[in-house]
Every structure is written in structure tokens, then in C-alpha cells.
Design a protein around this motif. Structure first.
Motif: not given
Length: 223
Positions: A38-41, A48-52
């Protein structure tokens, strides 16, 4: 090992722990993994941002479901195109398998090494393109979202099985185009395979390849 989930079920952390009966220590390491991810994203595009928001189903569960398909209890695993570590790094955290991660991106290999460090996971990270890596003996090749089956088999053909009697098995996480890719691959390869429905994605397919070899065409007969 598994309980039944209806397709599309939004598996969360609590349900994942129940599903896999994981220890508190393993859950701590997986939670740390998700924390680092989450931090590195925010800095590099790992998933994919929506899958976080559904990371436990879309990524952790998607990877962990392969454990029940291992060809032996503690295989040597080689994960092609590891990216954010799915499925290879999850398998390393959850099992005693010796895992090699191959990733061409320098930033992603830095991420993989950082997760391994913070979770205390013993993995070997190889930076480079698969075709440029000197192969080794491995029991199992895992792959997710990396090119076609035909190309995957070309890469895997360079790796030998640890027992020395055949090629390694392959577990490949695929989507809707699995049938199309297999049809194309069968033009060049002899393959013993099975299709297994994904437990994390209604449209997902796990392609399990146990034996494969390239067809050898006789040029004289071809004429």
C-alpha cells in the motif's frame, strides 16, 4: 484446506485467515506485506489501483489457492515475472518452499527485496528478463499475467526438473483467453494439462501443465 466461496465473494482478511487456517505469525507477515504494498503503490504502479481495496481476494487469495496444487509438499518454485510478488512471494510466506522470483524492473525488484526483508521471508530475487537469466533446476514454475502460454512454454523449456527426469510443472493464473492461448500453444507444443476454476475470480482459470515438449518437425518430410 479450502472452504466454499460463492463467485465474486469479497474475501477480507478475517475470512482469508479462516479459509486457509493460517497461523498468527503468517498472518502478521502477510499483513506487513499488504502494508508495504500500500505504501509503495503511491510511488510505483505495482497493482491496479482499483484492486487495492480488495487486495486479500484479488491478490493474496488468488495466489494462495495454488498451494493445494503443488506437485510435492516443499517444492522449489520459480516465479516468472513476479511484479508485486503475486503469486511467488505469497507462496514463499505461506509455505516452506524455496522460491526464486524473476523480475525485469529494477524498482519492482527493490520492492520485492524490501517486502522479503520486512517480513523475514527467504527468497532469491533475480533481476533481469527471463530469457537472459541462466536457468536452474526447479520443481514448479508459477506465473500470473505474463504473456501468452506459447511464450511461457518457450521460457520454461530452458528450466529442468529437480528430479532430472522431466520438465517442471507449471501453474499459470489466466483469464478469459486461456482457451484461445492454449489452442495457439498446441500448434507448437505437446502438453499434458488441466483447467481448474479459480477460487478468487469467477472468470479466472488456473492452467496446470505437468509435461510439455516442443514438436520436432522433420524438414525433409515437410517438403
Amino acid at each position: 484446506m479450502f472452504v466454499r466461496f460463492r463467485w465474486g465473494f469479497n474475501l477480507d482478511k478475517k475470512e482469508f485467515k479462516k479459509c486457509y487456517s493460517v497461523s498468527r505469525e503468517t498472518m502478521d507477515r502477510l499483513e506487513k506485506y499488504v502494508e508495504v504494498l500500500t505504501r509503495w503503490q503511491g510511488a510505483i504502479n505495482l497493482i491496479g489501483p482499483k484492486t487495492l481495496t480488495s487486495v486479500w481476494r484479488r491478490h493474496i487469495h488468488d495466489s494462495a489457492q495454488l498451494i493445494s496444487l503443488f506437485p510435492n509438499k516443499t517444492p522449489i518454485i520459480t516465479d516468472f515475472g513476479s511484479g508485486a510478488g503475486f503469486p511467488g512471494l505469497v507462496l514463499a510466506i505461506m509455505t516452506k518452499a524455496k522460491v526464486h522470483l524473476i523480475e525485469s524492473s529494477e524498482k519492482k525488484t527493490q520492492f520485492l527485496r524490501e517486502v522479503a526483508r520486512q517480513t523475514g521471508t527467504h527468497v532469491k530475487v533475480h533481476q533481469g528478463r527471463i530469457e537472459n537469466i541462466s536457468p536452474w533446476k526447479t520443481d514448479l514454475i508459477t506465473v500470473r499475467a505474463l504473456g501468452s502460454l506459447d511464450k511461457l512454454l518457450e521460457y520454461a523449456d530452458c528450466f529442468g526438473n529437480c528430479s532430472g527426469d522431466n520438465k517442471p510443472s507449471i501453474l499459470c493464473l489466466k483469464g478469459r483467453r486461456a482457451n484461445e492461448e492454449l489452442t495457439q500453444a498446441l500448434k507448437s507444443w505437446k502438453i499434458d494439462f488441466s483447467f481448474i476454476k479459480s477460487r478468487s475470480d469467477e472468470t479466472g482459470i488456473i492452467v496446470y501443465i505437468k509435461n510439455f515438449s516442443r514438436y520436432r518437425f522433420d524438414k525433409k518430410l515437410a517438403k
